[in-house]
Write a protein that holds these residues in place. Structure first.
Motif, mmCIF file in Angstrom:
data_model
loop_
_atom_site.group_PDB
_atom_site.id
_atom_site.type_symbol
_atom_site.label_atom_id
_atom_site.label_comp_id
_atom_site.label_asym_id
_atom_site.label_seq_id
_atom_site.Cartn_x
_atom_site.Cartn_y
_atom_site.Cartn_z
ATOM 1 N N PRO A 20 0.868 -1.322 -0.133
ATOM 2 C CA PRO A 20 -0.161 -0.143 -0.067
ATOM 3 C C PRO A 20 0.861 1.132 -0.203
ATOM 4 C CG PRO A 20 0.002 -0.908 2.128
ATOM 5 C CD PRO A 20 0.765 -1.908 1.270
ATOM 6 N N SER A 21 0.107 2.533 -0.569
ATOM 7 C CA SER A 21 0.877 3.789 -0.427
ATOM 8 C C SER A 21 1.109 4.133 1.084
ATOM 9 C CB SER A 21 -0.067 4.786 -1.365
ATOM 10 O OG SER A 21 -0.244 4.256 -2.352
ATOM 11 N N PRO A 22 2.069 4.673 1.097
ATOM 12 C CA PRO A 22 2.355 5.176 2.708
ATOM 13 C C PRO A 22 1.385 6.280 3.058
ATOM 14 C CG PRO A 22 3.907 6.389 1.089
ATOM 15 C CD PRO A 22 3.087 4.835 0.336
ATOM 16 N N LYS A 23 0.965 6.253 4.214
ATOM 17 C CA LYS A 23 -0.066 6.961 4.905
ATOM 18 C C LYS A 23 0.607 8.556 5.048
ATOM 19 C CE LYS A 23 -3.041 7.776 8.964
ATOM 20 N NZ LYS A 23 -3.649 7.236 10.145
ATOM 21 N N VAL A 24 -0.256 9.288 4.564
ATOM 22 C CA VAL A 24 0.219 10.842 4.564
ATOM 23 C C VAL A 24 -0.779 11.440 5.988
ATOM 24 C CG1 VAL A 24 0.247 13.018 3.554
ATOM 25 C CG2 VAL A 24 0.960 11.054 1.978
ATOM 26 N N ASP A 25 -0.023 12.033 6.884
ATOM 27 C CA ASP A 25 -0.772 12.650 7.660
ATOM 28 C C ASP A 25 -1.065 14.299 7.424
ATOM 29 O OD1 ASP A 25 -0.876 10.736 9.708
ATOM 30 O OD2 ASP A 25 1.017 10.944 10.298
ATOM 31 N N ILE A 26 -2.316 14.608 7.341
ATOM 32 C CA ILE A 26 -2.725 16.063 7.333
ATOM 33 C C ILE A 26 -2.937 16.480 8.706
ATOM 34 C CG2 ILE A 26 -4.638 17.631 6.579
ATOM 35 C CD1 ILE A 26 -5.722 15.452 4.579
ATOM 36 N N LEU A 27 -2.224 17.446 9.203
ATOM 37 C CA LEU A 27 -2.032 18.135 10.561
ATOM 38 C C LEU A 27 -3.374 18.642 10.798
ATOM 39 C CD1 LEU A 27 1.723 19.657 10.134
ATOM 40 C CD2 LEU A 27 0.822 17.284 10.852
ATOM 41 N N ALA A 28 -3.771 18.165 12.025
ATOM 42 C CA ALA A 28 -5.485 18.492 12.258
ATOM 43 C C ALA A 28 -5.240 20.024 12.576
ATOM 44 C CB ALA A 28 -5.854 17.911 13.418
ATOM 45 N N ALA A 29 -4.481 20.748 13.074
ATOM 46 C CA ALA A 29 -4.550 22.045 13.518
ATOM 47 C C ALA A 29 -4.380 22.866 12.250
ATOM 48 C CB ALA A 29 -3.597 22.257 14.656
ATOM 49 N N SER A 30 -3.911 22.281 11.136
ATOM 50 C CA SER A 30 -3.576 23.164 10.273
ATOM 51 C C SER A 30 -4.438 23.682 9.159
ATOM 52 C CB SER A 30 -2.451 22.575 9.314
ATOM 53 O OG SER A 30 -2.716 21.409 8.649
ATOM 54 N N VAL A 31 -5.955 23.174 9.051
ATOM 55 C CA VAL A 31 -6.763 23.496 8.475
ATOM 56 C C VAL A 31 -7.258 24.978 8.847
ATOM 57 C CG1 VAL A 31 -8.912 22.701 7.370
ATOM 58 C CG2 VAL A 31 -7.382 21.045 7.930
ATOM 59 N N GLN A 32 -7.333 25.905 7.610
ATOM 60 C CA GLN A 32 -7.601 27.117 8.119
ATOM 61 C C GLN A 32 -8.428 27.661 6.906
ATOM 62 O OE1 GLN A 32 -6.419 28.835 10.823
ATOM 63 N NE2 GLN A 32 -5.298 26.878 11.463
ATOM 64 N N VAL A 33 -9.531 28.654 7.605
ATOM 65 C CA VAL A 33 -10.452 29.294 6.459
ATOM 66 C C VAL A 33 -10.292 30.719 6.684
ATOM 67 C CG1 VAL A 33 -11.909 27.433 6.314
ATOM 68 C CG2 VAL A 33 -12.209 29.002 8.408
ATOM 69 N N ALA A 34 -10.222 31.529 5.877
ATOM 70 C CA ALA A 34 -9.971 32.834 5.921
ATOM 71 C C ALA A 34 -10.633 33.618 4.549
ATOM 72 C CB ALA A 34 -8.626 33.427 6.057
ATOM 73 N N TRP A 35 -10.896 35.046 4.849
ATOM 74 C CA TRP A 35 -11.605 35.685 3.515
ATOM 75 C C TRP A 35 -10.299 36.186 2.804
ATOM 76 C CZ3 TRP A 35 -16.382 35.553 2.811
ATOM 77 C CH2 TRP A 35 -17.288 35.502 3.736
ATOM 78 N N VAL A 36 -10.585 36.077 1.480
ATOM 79 C CA VAL A 36 -9.300 36.388 0.461
ATOM 80 C C VAL A 36 -9.085 37.820 0.740
ATOM 81 C CG1 VAL A 36 -8.470 36.386 -2.052
ATOM 82 C CG2 VAL A 36 -9.793 34.357 -0.896
ATOM 83 N N ASP A 37 -10.101 38.694 0.493
ATOM 84 C CA ASP A 37 -10.069 40.163 0.782
ATOM 85 C C ASP A 37 -11.000 40.635 1.295
ATOM 86 O OD1 ASP A 37 -11.766 40.292 -1.292
ATOM 87 O OD2 ASP A 37 -10.109 40.294 -2.715
#
Length: 436
Positions: A20-37
């Motif tokens: 199998p492909s190696p597991k890739v961890d998405i860092l839980a604290a790093s999903v961010q949302v913000a207005w573009v402008d």
């Protein structure tokens, strides 16, 4: 040898699968949302992961299906720009959502919770102020902010923008002239009296709709009322006053739409008030009220108490999200003439040498000094004598030695009633005396 046989079987296509492909961890604290402008048209979603991998980004909302926002291949930056509308703004402050980023091996991470609240405006309640303005009032917000200070909270509390559409140039909105009033966070506001009809448009405004979401359309119209009245009637006689009522409002129709003021709308059961005043500068007072018929017409019948001015009035009215300004008809002056109840001879036929008795009864019943006249041989009216009336009545005896039939009449001067109103002078009808 066993080892070589296993390898040979693998080369010949046996049941051995690739690792199998190696597991890739998405860092839980790093999903961010913000207005573009500061236009608040788009939202930027970013995240970090331990190694490049394809990503799927969805909008997660408890109690409903996830909404896929996009997918990115492994060689693309970990960033997705989405239109704010794709996050489905709505009027429920308790509707909480989050962004979920996942990769094929199953790892996923979530952003902080955020709302997408943009108030659904109810219809405002319209009332009139004492100076003729129209006050709009809406209820408080339906609930508290359930995600205070979330990453997308910017423009709080909700602001309310009021726009008036009128039939005036320049035509800029829906073929109407538009008047924009300052936005406010207050739950009430006043539109100054513009003396013309308009549509009142209310918008809720925050970062989810910087231009505003149209929440309601209210109508403010104007009234009209006419009056027809006689110039004069006898004192105490009926006065009939009639007229029609109407309403003017903004109407949009056609293609392209034509924004215009429409006159003539009539309603049954509308209250009309009859006002009177004793002098041209005196205060108005109420004489009576009536209701319009199915065609918007009204009728008043009052007894003439003396000369005074009249007008018909429709009061301003407001019901829920509709308001209509009141109106007053043109002023009509109705004079009163002294009413001759009776003018006659007690005995219309008398013998020569007998004093005839001329009788007079008038209303208003005062102490007027009436003059008795006869028509002479040349056909002109000529005075004989006068009589001061008592309670409006009088009996005059006078010598008369002219044979044949002669016509008589009384002249009654004007007077003032006990209420201070005027009654004009009048001639009685002609009555005759025959001397045999």
């Amino acid at each position: 040898m066993l080892t070589h046989s296993v390898v040979a079987l693998a080369l010949l296509g046996g049941g051995v699968t690739a690792p199998p492909s190696p597991k890739v961890d998405i860092l839980a604290a790093s999903v961010q949302v913000a207005w573009v402008d500061s236009t608040y048209q788009k939202v930027r979603i970013t995240w970090t992961e331990t190694a490049p991998a394809p990503n799927t980004i969805v909008l997660e909302r408890p109690g409903t299906d996830d909404r896929r926002l996009g997918t990115l291949p492994a060689d693309q930056p970990n960033e997705l720009l989405v239109a704010s509308s794709s996050l489905q703004p709505n009027g429920n402050p308790a509707d909480v959502a989050r962004i979920v980023v996942s990769e094929p091996s199953g790892d996923e991470a979530r952003s902080a919770d955020f709302d997408r609240y943009l108030r659904d405006l109810p219809d405002p309640v319209l009332t009139f102020t004492t100076d003729g303005g129209v006050r709009w009032t809406i209820p408080p917000e339906p609930g508290p902010d359930t995600t205070p200070d979330d990453p997308l909270d910017v423009d709080q509390p909700t602001r309310y923008r009021v726009q008036l559409l009128l039939d005036e140039l320049p035509h800029t909105v829906m073929d109407c002239g538009a008047v924009d009033l300052p936005a406010t966070t207050a739950l009430t506001g006043v539109v100054a009296n513009r003396s013309k009809p308009y549509s009142l448009m209310m918008y809720s405004v925050n970062e989810w709709s910087p231009a505003g979401r149209l929440g309601s359309i209210s109508s403010t119209g104007t009234s009209s009322v006419t009056m027809t009245a006689p110039a004069a009637t006898g004192f105490g006689a009926p006065i009939t006053l009639t007229g029609t009522t109407g309403t003017c409002f903004i109407y949009q129709s056609g293609m392209p739409p034509a924004c215009r003021e429409v006159n003539g709308a009539t309603y049954a059961g509308r209250t009309v008030i009859l006002h009177a005043r004793d002098t041209t500068t005196g205060p108005w007072y109420v004489v009576g009220t009536t209701k319009t018929d199915s065609t918007g017409k009204y009728t008043f019948t009052v007894r003439n108490p003396g000369a005074r001015e009249y007008r018909a009035v429709i009061a301003a009215s407001a019901e829920y999200n509709s308001a209509t300004y009141g109106a007053a008809s043109p002023v009509h002056s109705v004079k009163a003439s002294t009413r001759v109840v009776s003018a006659k001879f007690i005995q219309p036929v008398v013998a020569y040498g007998t004093k005839p008795q001329a009788y007079l009864w008038v209303d208003p019943a005062g102490t007027q000094q009436a003059a008795l006249q006869f028509k002479n041989a040349s056909g002109a009216w000529q005075g004989i004598s006068s009589k001061t009336l008592y309670a409006g009545r009088g009996l005059l005896s006078f010598p008369w030695n002219r044979r044949g039939t002669t016509q008589f009449r009384w002249w009654v001067p004007g007077s003032t009633t006990g209420t201070g109103l005027k009654a004009d002078p009048v001639y009685s009808g002609v009555f005759s005396l025959k001397v045999t």
